[in-house]
Enzyme design. Structure first.
Site, PDB file in Angstrom:
ATOM      1  N   SER A  39       0.823  -1.197   0.000  1.00  0.00           N
ATOM      2  CA  SER A  39       0.000   0.000   0.000  1.00  0.00           C
ATOM      3  C   SER A  39       0.860   1.251   0.000  1.00  0.00           C
ATOM      4  O   SER A  39       1.591   1.508   0.954  1.00  0.00           O
ATOM      5  CB  SER A  39      -0.899  -0.025   1.247  1.00  0.00           C
ATOM      6  OG  SER A  39      -1.365   1.265   1.524  1.00  0.00           O
ATOM      7  N   ALA A  50      21.868  -0.231   7.818  1.00  0.00           N
ATOM      8  CA  ALA A  50      23.179  -0.829   8.062  1.00  0.00           C
ATOM      9  C   ALA A  50      22.999  -2.340   8.104  1.00  0.00           C
ATOM     10  O   ALA A  50      21.990  -2.833   8.606  1.00  0.00           O
ATOM     11  CB  ALA A  50      23.753  -0.330   9.382  1.00  0.00           C
ATOM     12  N   LYS A  78      30.841  -1.156   5.068  1.00  0.00           N
ATOM     13  CA  LYS A  78      30.808  -1.158   6.530  1.00  0.00           C
ATOM     14  C   LYS A  78      31.731  -2.267   7.022  1.00  0.00           C
ATOM     15  O   LYS A  78      31.525  -3.437   6.688  1.00  0.00           O
ATOM     16  CB  LYS A  78      29.371  -1.402   7.010  1.00  0.00           C
ATOM     17  CG  LYS A  78      29.257  -1.548   8.516  1.00  0.00           C
ATOM     18  CD  LYS A  78      27.825  -1.821   8.956  1.00  0.00           C
ATOM     19  CE  LYS A  78      27.785  -2.199  10.427  1.00  0.00           C
ATOM     20  NZ  LYS A  78      26.464  -2.673  10.847  1.00  0.00           N
ATOM     21  N   THR A 338      20.903  -6.238  12.780  1.00  0.00           N
ATOM     22  CA  THR A 338      20.664  -7.650  12.466  1.00  0.00           C
ATOM     23  C   THR A 338      19.315  -7.934  11.805  1.00  0.00           C
ATOM     24  O   THR A 338      19.058  -9.065  11.402  1.00  0.00           O
ATOM     25  CB  THR A 338      20.765  -8.485  13.755  1.00  0.00           C
ATOM     26  OG1 THR A 338      20.073  -7.801  14.804  1.00  0.00           O
ATOM     27  CG2 THR A 338      22.200  -8.685  14.168  1.00  0.00           C
TER      28      THR A 338
HETATM   29  P1  FAD Z   1       7.856  -2.080   6.731  1.00  0.00           P
HETATM   30  O1  FAD Z   1       8.980  -1.352   6.115  1.00  0.00           O
HETATM   31  O2  FAD Z   1       7.035  -1.380   7.770  1.00  0.00           O
HETATM   32  O3  FAD Z   1       6.911  -2.539   5.547  1.00  0.00           O
HETATM   33  C1  FAD Z   1       5.573  -2.932   5.750  1.00  0.00           C
HETATM   34  C2  FAD Z   1       4.874  -3.071   4.429  1.00  0.00           C
HETATM   35  O4  FAD Z   1       3.569  -3.548   4.655  1.00  0.00           O
HETATM   36  C3  FAD Z   1       4.726  -1.755   3.656  1.00  0.00           C
HETATM   37  O5  FAD Z   1       4.915  -1.973   2.282  1.00  0.00           O
HETATM   38  C4  FAD Z   1       3.282  -1.379   3.932  1.00  0.00           C
HETATM   39  O6  FAD Z   1       2.747  -0.572   2.911  1.00  0.00           O
HETATM   40  C5  FAD Z   1       2.637  -2.759   3.941  1.00  0.00           C
HETATM   41  N1  FAD Z   1       1.362  -2.794   4.630  1.00  0.00           N
HETATM   42  C6  FAD Z   1       1.087  -2.688   5.959  1.00  0.00           C
HETATM   43  N2  FAD Z   1      -0.233  -2.748   6.178  1.00  0.00           N
HETATM   44  C7  FAD Z   1      -0.816  -2.927   4.966  1.00  0.00           C
HETATM   45  C8  FAD Z   1      -2.160  -3.048   4.510  1.00  0.00           C
HETATM   46  N3  FAD Z   1      -3.206  -2.987   5.348  1.00  0.00           N
HETATM   47  N4  FAD Z   1      -2.374  -3.197   3.203  1.00  0.00           N
HETATM   48  C9  FAD Z   1      -1.339  -3.252   2.316  1.00  0.00           C
HETATM   49  N5  FAD Z   1      -0.065  -3.143   2.679  1.00  0.00           N
HETATM   50  C10 FAD Z   1       0.186  -2.974   3.986  1.00  0.00           C
HETATM   51  N6  FAD Z   1      17.541  -3.290  10.197  1.00  0.00           N
HETATM   52  C11 FAD Z   1      18.805  -3.507   9.821  1.00  0.00           C
HETATM   53  O7  FAD Z   1      19.109  -4.580   9.291  1.00  0.00           O
HETATM   54  N7  FAD Z   1      19.747  -2.543   9.990  1.00  0.00           N
HETATM   55  C12 FAD Z   1      19.484  -1.369  10.604  1.00  0.00           C
HETATM   56  O8  FAD Z   1      20.365  -0.520  10.716  1.00  0.00           O
HETATM   57  C13 FAD Z   1      18.180  -1.149  11.082  1.00  0.00           C
HETATM   58  N8  FAD Z   1      17.851  -0.011  11.724  1.00  0.00           N
HETATM   59  C14 FAD Z   1      16.592   0.129  12.227  1.00  0.00           C
HETATM   60  C15 FAD Z   1      16.271   1.246  13.007  1.00  0.00           C
HETATM   61  C16 FAD Z   1      15.027   1.362  13.576  1.00  0.00           C
HETATM   62  C17 FAD Z   1      14.712   2.531  14.455  1.00  0.00           C
HETATM   63  C18 FAD Z   1      14.026   0.395  13.312  1.00  0.00           C
HETATM   64  C19 FAD Z   1      12.646   0.523  13.893  1.00  0.00           C
HETATM   65  C20 FAD Z   1      14.326  -0.692  12.520  1.00  0.00           C
HETATM   66  C21 FAD Z   1      15.604  -0.847  11.994  1.00  0.00           C
HETATM   67  N9  FAD Z   1      15.923  -1.963  11.245  1.00  0.00           N
HETATM   68  C22 FAD Z   1      17.218  -2.161  10.838  1.00  0.00           C
HETATM   69  C23 FAD Z   1      14.912  -2.922  10.883  1.00  0.00           C
HETATM   70  C24 FAD Z   1      14.492  -2.708   9.438  1.00  0.00           C
HETATM   71  O9  FAD Z   1      14.055  -1.386   9.265  1.00  0.00           O
HETATM   72  C25 FAD Z   1      13.375  -3.663   9.079  1.00  0.00           C
HETATM   73  O10 FAD Z   1      13.721  -4.961   9.455  1.00  0.00           O
HETATM   74  C26 FAD Z   1      13.134  -3.658   7.615  1.00  0.00           C
HETATM   75  O11 FAD Z   1      12.933  -2.365   7.151  1.00  0.00           O
HETATM   76  C27 FAD Z   1      11.939  -4.499   7.274  1.00  0.00           C
HETATM   77  O12 FAD Z   1      10.737  -3.836   7.535  1.00  0.00           O
HETATM   78  P2  FAD Z   1       9.426  -4.533   7.057  1.00  0.00           P
HETATM   79  O13 FAD Z   1       9.499  -4.741   5.593  1.00  0.00           O
HETATM   80  O14 FAD Z   1       9.179  -5.704   7.932  1.00  0.00           O
HETATM   81  O15 FAD Z   1       8.298  -3.463   7.434  1.00  0.00           O
END
Ligand code: FAD
Length: 493
Positions: A39, A50, A78, A338
């Protein structure tokens, strides 16, 4: 006879969703029919910049060319993380990705070094590690023959975009839309379809929940449950902001402790990712933002973005026909970068344990056991940074140094303090050298060490160490600067 394709539906298009799509399409493409729903309205978390060296293996697996990846994501190299102010204010140590010492001894190099230090010989441990010295001198080189052990700093949004292009090229279908509800089989409870706000249904056999912290499928629908780890990992908020680069990028992440958590500084080619991580019981949001903005340099490129999280783990990484990846599967906290690794290792495991037919309960059990222990080991490593501190200057640090810790970590600390012995267990992501660097950096004092090196004379011991040091310095002298190497190898587009 041709088998019908397994319909895989990926909910969410952040780093987790597109990493999963790219890997499944590359490894099992002809056997699967993959659809990813994301979305634009909700967007992604936009942090996660990182990584650790395992990312390179993953890129090889999905056929992603390193230079193309680095150019597209304005990545830098890195070689480790510099921890500032962690054990004491004013302290600094580097946890590098390198091997320390390259020892031919039966015991770990650490015991040889400890014997030398006890006799007043040798230098700081870092003198015997090329990656650490290269980080300090901001140098870098790699080629197809190998060399340094490295990971990346990257633009998370550009990374997801690149993986999307790769995935769509390999046949993954993308549907844009907001998931309104999730349908389940009334008897088995298995998920059957995602229903989007416009009414479109996306049916599947296997669902991957990559919807971020909310866990739309795994929690909101399947009520899987979450183990809350805040009593061990008290961080619960972060604020992120991007700024323009004001100096050449260094090949390491900076992690700077403050009185209620820490700040990160992640240098990309043209900009810097900055953030503050803190515990809301000890620091107010306004104060955290002011502290972050007071510390950054360069022009502000984004508005400060607040993020809330609960450290912990989803009770089952795979529940019914839903596998959770990324933030929906849990979050340890970003201190050792991680999370992206955990996504990549989980999808690799899913490929190996893929449920092609019928009952997958044994595969599921195996998957869940591996996911659980892997996360617990990383959790222990992160807790170590908070618990092994001498800081006494704030309520937060007093809380950390006195908090209960898991028995598995308490045993490791006791082992190191008693004998100087550190180890990498079969489920451990972090190697002995990582444990040793962080334990020493956090000022744990080993009460002894293996005495095998005690059989060497002073001359032999000093000679062995200076031989290693000389070879590190020789190699270091031949490396170009990090900045020059990037300009040659992978300048951003
Ligand atoms: P998100 O990026 O939140 O993606 C969620 C997806 O689901 C989006 O596309 C959204 O649109 C979709 N979605 C949600 N609800 C709906 C819905 N109802 N309908 C349709 N689509 C929906 N990791 C590292 O390896 N190194 C780092 O240095 C690091 N730093 C970080 C720092 C912070 C402060 C945080 C919080 C996290 C960090 N991470 C890091 C973790 C990393 O950001 C995540 O593991 C990675 O971005 C994966 O996120 P995700 O895809 O699970 O979630």
């Amino acid at each position: 006879m041709e088998q019908p394709k397994v319909k895989v539906v990926i909910a969410g298009g952040g780093t987790a969703g597109w990493v999963a799509a790219a890997a499944l399409a590359k490894q099992l493409g002809p056997l699967l029919d993959i659809t990813l729903v994301e979305s634009d309205q909700i967007g992604t978390i936009g942090v996660g910049e990182a990584t650790i060296p395992t990312q390179r293996t993953f890129h090889t697996m999905i056929g992603l060319d390193e230079r193309a990846f680095m150019r597209a994501t304005q990545a830098t190299f890195k070689l480790g993380i510099a921890f500032e102010n962690w054990a004491r204010e004013g302290d600094r140590y580097v946890h590098s990705f390198g091997t320390i010492g390259k020892s031919p001894w039966m015991t770990h190099f650490f015991s040889v070094w400890a014997e030398a230090r006890a006799r007043g010989l040798g230098k700081d441990l870092g003198a015997y590690c090329l990656e650490l010295r290269a980080a300090e001198e901001s140098k870098m080189y790699t080629d197809e023959k190998g060399g340094l052990n490295y990971a990346f700093h990257l633009d998370a949004t550009a990374y997801a975009k690149l993986l999307r292009t790769l995935s769509e090229g390999a046949g993954v279908a993308r549907v844009e839309g907001k998931i309104d509800r999730v349908e389940q089989n009334a008897e088995s409870g298995d998920l059957t379809a995602l229903v989007l706000e416009g009414g479109e249904r996306v049916e599947g056999d296997l669902f991957l929940d990559c919807t971020g912290f909310r866990g739309l499928l795994i929690e909101e629908t399947l009520k899987t449950g979450y183990d809350d780890w805040r009593h061990w990992l008290p961080m619960d908020r972060a604020i992120a902001v991007q700024t323009s680069a004001t100096e050449p990028p260094v090949p390491y992440t900076r992690s700077i402790a403050h009185d209620a958590g820490w700040r990160w500084r992640i240098p990309l080619q043209k900009r810097v990712g900055n953030g503050i991580v803190y515990c809301s019981s000890f620091l107010k949001d306004e104060a955290a933002e002011a502290r972050l903005l007071g510390a950054v340099t360069g022009e502000r490129l984004t508005e400060p973005r607040p993020i809330r999280f609960v450290t912990g783990r989803r009770r089952k990484a795979w529940n019914k026909n839903c596998v959770t990846l990324g933030l929906s599967s849990g979050f340890i906290e970003p201190l050792e970068s991680t999370s992206i690794h955990l996504i990549q290792i989980a999808v690799t495991r899913l490929i190996k344990l893929f449920p092609f037919s019928g009952d997958a309960s044994a595969l599921r059990t195996r998957f869940n056991e591996m996911a659980a222990v892997e996360m617990e080991r990383i959790r222990d490593f992160i807790i170590l940074h908070y618990r092994a501190t001498e800081r006494d200057d704030s309520p937060f640090w007093r809380h950390c140094r006195n908090m209960e810790i898991p028995g598995s970590l308490a045993e490791r600390i006791a082992l190191f303090e008693e004998s100087g012995y550190a180890y990498q267990g079969p489920e451990d992501l972090f190697q002995v050298d990582s444990w040793v660097q962080v334990m020493l950096g956090q000022r744990l004092v080993p009460g002894g060490h293996h005495r095998m090196a005690g059989m060497m004379t002073d001359e032999q011991l000093a000679g062995a160490l200076s031989g290693i040091e000389r070879s590190v310095e020789r190699a270091l002298g031949q490396l170009p600067s990090h900045e020059d190497f990037i300009a040659r190898y992978c300048p951003a587009q």
